[in-house]
Every structure is written in structure tokens, then in C-alpha cells.
Motif scaffolding. Structure first.
Motif, short mmCIF file in Angstrom:
data_model
loop_
_atom_site.label_atom_id
_atom_site.label_comp_id
_atom_site.label_asym_id
_atom_site.label_seq_id
_atom_site.Cartn_x
_atom_site.Cartn_y
_atom_site.Cartn_z
N ASN A 1 32.15 2.46 -12.11
CA ASN A 1 31.83 1.36 -12.13
C ASN A 1 31.64 0.18 -12.72
O ASN A 1 31.81 -0.39 -13.71
N GLU B 1 28.37 -1.63 -7.48
CA GLU B 1 26.92 -2.02 -7.21
C GLU B 1 25.35 -1.36 -8.51
O GLU B 1 26.13 0.20 -7.83
N THR C 1 22.55 1.30 -8.48
CA THR C 1 21.50 1.53 -7.97
C THR C 1 20.67 1.76 -8.87
O THR C 1 20.09 2.61 -8.42
N ILE D 1 29.94 11.24 1.90
CA ILE D 1 28.95 11.78 1.16
C ILE D 1 27.71 11.38 1.15
O ILE D 1 27.89 10.01 1.63
N ASP E 1 24.27 15.25 -0.92
CA ASP E 1 24.15 15.23 -2.08
C ASP E 1 22.11 14.77 -2.30
O ASP E 1 21.43 13.99 -1.09
N ILE F 1 19.67 13.00 -6.96
CA ILE F 1 19.10 12.71 -8.10
C ILE F 1 18.38 11.78 -8.51
O ILE F 1 19.47 11.23 -8.86
N LEU G 1 27.57 18.12 -2.92
CA LEU G 1 28.08 17.18 -4.50
C LEU G 1 26.31 17.03 -5.39
O LEU G 1 25.18 16.67 -4.94
N GLY H 1 24.92 14.46 -8.96
CA GLY H 1 24.67 13.87 -10.10
C GLY H 1 24.04 13.65 -10.12
O GLY H 1 23.14 13.23 -10.55
N ARG I 1 29.25 14.54 -9.71
CA ARG I 1 29.55 13.65 -10.10
C ARG I 1 29.53 12.75 -11.49
O ARG I 1 28.18 13.16 -12.49
N HIS J 1 30.43 10.91 -15.27
CA HIS J 1 30.97 10.22 -16.44
C HIS J 1 32.23 10.18 -16.98
O HIS J 1 33.00 9.71 -17.36
N1 HH2 Z 1 24.84 8.07 -8.70
C1 HH2 Z 1 24.51 7.35 -9.15
C2 HH2 Z 1 25.35 5.93 -8.79
N2 HH2 Z 1 25.90 6.23 -7.03
N3 HH2 Z 1 26.43 8.86 -5.40
C3 HH2 Z 1 26.27 9.77 -5.34
N4 HH2 Z 1 26.33 10.69 -4.23
N5 HH2 Z 1 25.12 10.30 -5.60
C4 HH2 Z 1 24.77 10.38 -7.04
O1 HH2 Z 1 23.93 10.93 -8.16
C5 HH2 Z 1 24.94 9.08 -6.99
C6 HH2 Z 1 25.53 8.20 -6.78
C7 HH2 Z 1 24.02 6.46 -10.52
O2 HH2 Z 1 24.67 6.70 -11.38
P1 HH2 Z 1 25.59 5.32 -12.03
O3 HH2 Z 1 26.74 5.17 -10.56
O4 HH2 Z 1 26.19 5.77 -13.39
O5 HH2 Z 1 24.68 4.07 -12.23
P2 HH2 Z 1 24.36 2.70 -11.53
O6 HH2 Z 1 23.59 2.92 -9.89
O7 HH2 Z 1 23.12 1.93 -12.25
O8 HH2 Z 1 25.45 1.77 -11.68
#
Ligand code: HH2
Length: 288
Positions: A28, A66, A68, A143, A191, A194, A221, A223, A262, A264
Motif C-alpha cells: 500500500n 488508494e 478502501t 480480479i 473475490d 471480505i 482470491l 483477502g 491476499r 500483508h
Molecule cells: N482488501 C483491501 C484492498 N483491496 N482487493 C481485493 N481483491 N480483495 C480484498 O479483500 C481487498 C482488496 C483492503 O485491505 P488493504 O489494502 O490492506 O487496506 P486499504 O484499503 O485501507 O489500503
């Protein structure tokens, strides 16, 4: 439905599913992601973290510019490009694994692809037709993720009559759409999303029934890494304390047939995936 090929290839990349499910390492390049916001916002730190995850065993690197997280607002395309492109440009020639771009914006996706990304991770499942056309034009895997609402409001009042059926139906329809514009089945990953417009109960239902998603005939997939539902179950408020919760959910997703996880924390998840996969599918992954 025909079995999916073990090796998935496209002009700019390749994934080998013959040994075990694959790990997608999360990178990220944001100041505000829910668990690691700011950790890799500087280019050099991001590049180092990407190289480390590849070294630890990630099969894909997922670059996102970005956040999410619940309550977050969209980041303009030019700012996402400013954050992600220099990191992708520097990492791509140094890696022998593909980079995915985590965005729902086609301008960001195209800039990332020109910099060296070759998978589109779209949390809106090709809601913008230009994303679909981009994937078809460059022969990129996609995805397709389910989300109810948008990040800014999705956790206010998520509601489903039957979360598993509704999410499955949505993903099936998006996959049919993707195929209709020329994206082959083996390039489509589903996906359940979650934490994206889901209560704790919804997340647990989806993870409990994950096998039904696998039975749709596309690779799945998942996450779960460090997500809030793990904190709700364990009382661990800080996302970085949710490693063991992530491990449990990841192992059970593998046991139900998930193909990409997916995460960390790549290093510990390598062993977790290997052991879970060996027990669930009697498949021993040879050690290098
Ligand atoms: N979860 C997040 C972001 N992108 N993409 C997919 N395909 N599946 C997921 O479950 C998914 C995703 C949220 O996690 P993270 O990137 O760690 O946080 P943030 O959105 O705050 O950057």
C-alpha cells in the motif's frame, strides 16, 4: 466445466498453481491504509518492501495507491498515479513475479500497466467498462471483487437477504460479462470482498461457504489479512496484532479451495498455506 489450467500465462506474466495456492503480497503506497498506512508511502521503502515480499515467497505483488478502508474517500487518479507509478516502474524490472494494480480507475490502471503492472485488481468488478476494455486489449488477468456500496458508506448498514447467494450471483454475472468482452475464464479471479459492505456475520458466512465460490468454476482470491472482523472476534484492536487471526482464516480458506490469498505478512503465511493445503488436499509441496 473444464478444469482450469495449472499454469496461467498472458503476454506479460505467468502464474503457476501446480504446487500450492499463491500468496499476493500487499503493498500500500498510501498515507492512510487501515493497517499499514504511511509505512510504505516513500518510494524507497515501498520498493524495499516489495522486493522483500517477493523474496519471502509472494507470487504476486498488489500495489494500491488508494485506501478502501471503511469511511475512506476516493483518491483522484492523478494522485494515485503519482503514488503508484514510480514504485511499479522501479519494481517491475527487478521482480520475476507479476504486479497487480489495486484500483477501480481505468486511468490509474492504464498508467500502472505502462509502468509494468500486468494484473487488474478491481474492487468494483469492472463497474467502469473502460477497465474491462483495458483488460481485454492487453490480455490482462482481472480480479473481480464484490462490494456493497462504496468505501465511504459501505459499513453503515450492510444488508442482504442471503449474503452467500447474492455475492455468488453478483460475481458469476460479472465473470460472464468479463468473458463476453473477451477475457478468458482462466484470467478471471473471483473475490467475495471480505469487509466490503459486510457485517461480522456476513464475513463469517462467506468464509464458511467459500467452497461454493470455488464451485462456480473460476479461481477464487480471498483477502482477510488483518481485517476488522478478526479484531471483532479476538478483541485485538490494532490491525498488526491480528496475525494469528489472519493465519486461521487463511488456512481455512485454503482448505476450501482458495487459489490466491491476499496478505500483508507474506513470510509466516507461506508455511500456513503449505500446511493447510497439504492437510486439505493431501498434496505435499516440495521444498526448494
Ligand atoms: N482488501 C483491501 C484492498 N483491496 N482487493 C481485493 N481483491 N480483495 C480484498 O479483500 C481487498 C482488496 C483492503 O485491505 P488493504 O489494502 O490492506 O487496506 P486499504 O484499503 O485501507 O489500503
Amino acid at each position: 466445466m473444464d478444469p482450469l489450467p495449472q499454469i496461467v500465462e498472458w503476454p506479460a506474466g505467468r502464474l503457476d498453481f501446480s504446487a500450492a495456492p499463491l500468496l499476493m503480497g500487499i503493498l500500500n503506497v498510501t498515507p492512510d491504509s487501515f493497517s499499514d498506512g504511511g509505512d510504505f508511502f516513500e518510494k524507497d521503502k515501498a520498493v524495499a518492501a516489495g522486493l522483500l515480499m517477493a523474496d519471502q515467497g509472494a507470487a504476486i505483488l498488489d500495489v494500491g495507491a488508494e485506501s478502501t478502508r471503511p469511511g475512506s474517500l476516493p483518491v483522484p487518479a492523478d494522485e494515485q498515479i503519482r503514488r503508484a507509478v514510480p514504485v511499479i516502474r522501479e519494481l517491475a524490472p527487478k521482480l520475476n513475479i507479476p504486479i497487480s494494480i489495486d484500483t477501480c480507475n481505468p486511468d490509474v490502471a492504464e498508467a500502472a500497466v505502462h509502468a509494468g503492472a500486468s494484473i487488474l485488481n478491481d474492487t468494483t468488478a469492472l463497474a467502469d467498462e473502460r477497465m474491462a476494455l483495458l483488460a481485454a486489449r492487453y490480455h490482462l488477468p482481472v480480479i473481480l471483487m464484490h462490494m456493497q456500496g462504496t468505501p465511504s458508506t459501505m459499513q453503515l448498514q450492510p444488508h442482504y437477504e442471503n449474503v452467500v447467494q447474492e455475492v455468488k450471483q453478483f460475481l458469476w454475472q460479472r465473470a460472464q460479462y468479463a468473458q463476453s468482452i473477451g477475457i478468458p475464464r482462466e484470467h478471471i479471479f473471483l473475490d467475495p470482498g471480505i469487509g466490503f459492505g459486510k457485517t461480522l456475520e456476513h464475513n463469517l458466512q462467506l468464509l464458511h461457504h467459500l467452497q461454493e465460490f470455488v464451485q462456480l468454476g473460476y479461481r477464487v482470491l480471498v483477502g482477510v489479512s488483518r481485517k476488522r472482523f478478526l479484531g471483532q472476534l479476538t478483541g485485538r484492536d490494532h490491525p498488526k496484532e491480528r496475525l494469528f487471526g489472519t493465519a486461521a482464516a487463511t488456512a481455512l480458506a485454503v482448505a476450501q479451495g482458495a487459489s490466491i490469498l491476499r496478505v500483508h505478512d507474506v513470510e509466516p503465511m507461506v508455511d500456513i498455506v503449505k500446511v493447510a493445503y497439504a492437510i486439505a488436499f493431501s498434496h505435499i509441496t516440495p521444498n526448494p
